[in-house]
Design a protein around this motif. Structure first.
Motif, short mmCIF file in Angstrom:
data_model
loop_
_atom_site.label_atom_id
_atom_site.label_comp_id
_atom_site.label_asym_id
_atom_site.label_seq_id
_atom_site.Cartn_x
_atom_site.Cartn_y
_atom_site.Cartn_z
N UNK A 1 45.04 41.44 30.62
CA UNK A 1 43.92 41.15 31.53
C UNK A 1 44.45 40.71 32.89
N UNK A 2 43.87 41.24 33.95
CA UNK A 2 44.21 40.83 35.30
C UNK A 2 43.62 39.46 35.58
N UNK A 3 44.44 38.54 36.08
CA UNK A 3 43.96 37.19 36.40
C UNK A 3 43.99 36.99 37.91
N UNK A 4 42.84 36.60 38.45
CA UNK A 4 42.68 36.45 39.89
C UNK A 4 42.27 35.01 40.19
N UNK A 5 43.02 34.35 41.07
CA UNK A 5 42.69 32.99 41.50
C UNK A 5 42.09 33.04 42.90
N UNK A 6 40.94 32.42 43.08
CA UNK A 6 40.29 32.32 44.39
C UNK A 6 40.40 30.87 44.85
N UNK A 34 38.37 22.80 44.68
CA UNK A 34 39.09 21.69 45.30
C UNK A 34 40.34 22.22 45.99
N UNK A 35 40.91 21.39 46.86
CA UNK A 35 42.10 21.80 47.62
C UNK A 35 43.30 20.99 47.16
N UNK A 36 44.43 21.66 47.03
CA UNK A 36 45.68 21.00 46.67
C UNK A 36 46.66 21.09 47.83
N UNK A 37 47.31 19.97 48.15
CA UNK A 37 48.31 19.95 49.21
C UNK A 37 49.73 20.02 48.66
N UNK A 38 49.94 19.47 47.47
CA UNK A 38 51.28 19.35 46.91
C UNK A 38 51.75 20.70 46.36
N UNK A 39 52.94 21.13 46.78
CA UNK A 39 53.42 22.45 46.36
C UNK A 39 53.62 22.54 44.86
N UNK A 40 54.08 21.45 44.24
CA UNK A 40 54.25 21.47 42.78
C UNK A 40 52.92 21.71 42.09
N UNK A 41 51.88 21.04 42.60
CA UNK A 41 50.56 21.20 42.00
C UNK A 41 50.02 22.61 42.20
N UNK A 43 51.85 25.34 42.60
CA UNK A 43 52.63 26.24 41.74
C UNK A 43 52.15 26.17 40.30
N UNK A 44 51.85 24.96 39.83
CA UNK A 44 51.37 24.81 38.45
C UNK A 44 50.01 25.47 38.28
N UNK A 45 49.15 25.32 39.27
CA UNK A 45 47.81 25.89 39.18
C UNK A 45 47.85 27.41 39.16
N UNK A 46 48.74 28.01 39.95
CA UNK A 46 48.75 29.46 40.11
C UNK A 46 49.67 30.17 39.13
N UNK A 68 58.31 30.65 43.08
CA UNK A 68 57.92 29.97 41.84
C UNK A 68 56.74 30.66 41.16
N UNK A 69 56.33 31.81 41.69
CA UNK A 69 55.18 32.54 41.13
C UNK A 69 55.62 33.95 40.75
N UNK A 70 56.45 34.08 39.70
CA UNK A 70 57.02 35.39 39.35
C UNK A 70 55.99 36.43 38.92
N UNK A 71 54.82 36.01 38.47
CA UNK A 71 53.81 36.97 38.02
C UNK A 71 52.89 37.42 39.15
#
Length: 318
Positions: A1-6, A34-41, A43-46, A68-71
């Protein structure tokens, strides 16, 4: 399944402004309000998403995050360009970057909403009426006043025309503006210092770049009339935010209407939140029904074209 984050779907409306069912195959579309500023957060979300939709320049995509987003296979930005995306790094990581069109009138209309709100003290008077008061301020006339347009491009020219309709004397400046180009727009080109010293309203319509970053600082604010209004609907870092807060606090300019900031969302502890004679909006210039229709409809087109192996509106490395 294709996963799309908006991303940064603050109003949770991405699903309403386009027909995501047009995408071939099965797709999961996940909107984040919501908005995330922290790069670690971020990367984990995406992690695990194949496609990411970025709302303008709110979320940076530097090389360190992209690696950090190989997919991740496709990164779509709303709008035709996005300075917050390292396009060259995306290419190195095998990520295609695409953009969309836009609807041009929203930022222009909000510019005038801010000008009028500051000039006529609309928020103060609205709050006063709701609290049982009546007529606490004296407004500023626009007819006969001077409008200084910094950046006479597509948006600045529209703003200038509306200023003329209000009966304002319109002057303009930008680094490459010529007398001929200004005359075509029906305005006078002046030097920057003259614009700052004579304008009753100074409105900024420039692209953020190395030569526009900090363009309006302490010296420039000091040249403005103590009654003048500064309006910025372009990019926050064009104005030295600390210098602006200082000028407002000391009453050295008449007021400010701001839609953009150094950091967005505006930090809770930002001194701008308590600055007098200001009208603050949360980067609403492009947030209109027509603009969102263009954004999200073309996002779906971008994703569908990419899946067919025929990507459109590709943003190539400079």
């Amino acid at each position: 399944m294709l996963r799309i984050a908006v991303l940064d779907d603050f109003q949770a409306v991405a699903a309403d402004f386009a027909d995501w069912s047009r995408l071939p195959g099965e797709a999961e579309v996940v909107g984040f309000a919501d908005h995330l500023d922290d790069e670690d957060a971020v990367a984990a979300r995406l992690a695990g998403f194949d496609v990411v939709v970025a709302m303008r320049e709110r979320t940076p995509f530097p090389r360190s995050l992209l690696e950090r987003l190989p997919e991740l296979r496709l990164l779509v930005t709303t709008g035709a360009r996005n300075a917050a995306i390292d396009v060259a790094a995306a290419a190195d990581c095998g990520v295609t970057v695409c953009g969309t069109g836009a609807h041009p009138t929203g930022p222009v209309e909000l510019t005038w909403a801010l000008i009028l709100a500051v000039a006529r003290h609309v928020p103060t008077e609205d709050a006063g009426v709701r609290a049982g008061g009546w007529q606490r301020t004296v407004g500023t006339d626009l007819a006969g006043a001077t409008l200084g347009v910094v950046g006479l491009g597509r948006l600045g020219t529209r703003v200038a025309r509306i200023g003329q309709a209000f009966g304002m004397d319109v002057v303009a400046w930008s680094h490459n503006l010529t007398d001929e180009r200004a005359a075509e727009a029906g305005v006078r080109r002046v030097e920057r210092d003259e614009l700052l010293a004579t304008a009753d309203v100074v409105t900024l319509h420039l692209v953020l770049s190395e030569r526009t970053r900090g363009l309006v600082g302490r010296d420039e604010l000091a040249r403005m009339k103590p009654t003048a209004i500064l309006v910025n609907t372009s990019r926050g870092p064009i104005v030295d935010e600390a210098a602006l807060v200082e000028a407002l606090h000391e009453g050295r300019i008449g007021g400010a209407g701001l839609d953009v900031y150094d950091r967005e969302p505006l930090p809770v502890d930002s001194p701008l939140r308590n600055a007098q004679r200001t009208v603050l909006t949360p980067h609403l210039g492009y947030v209109t029904r027509d603009t969102y229709t263009v954004f999200y409809r073309e996002v779906v087109e971008d994703v569908a074209a990419f899946l067919r192996g025929e990507p459109v509106r590709v943003i190539a490395p400079a």
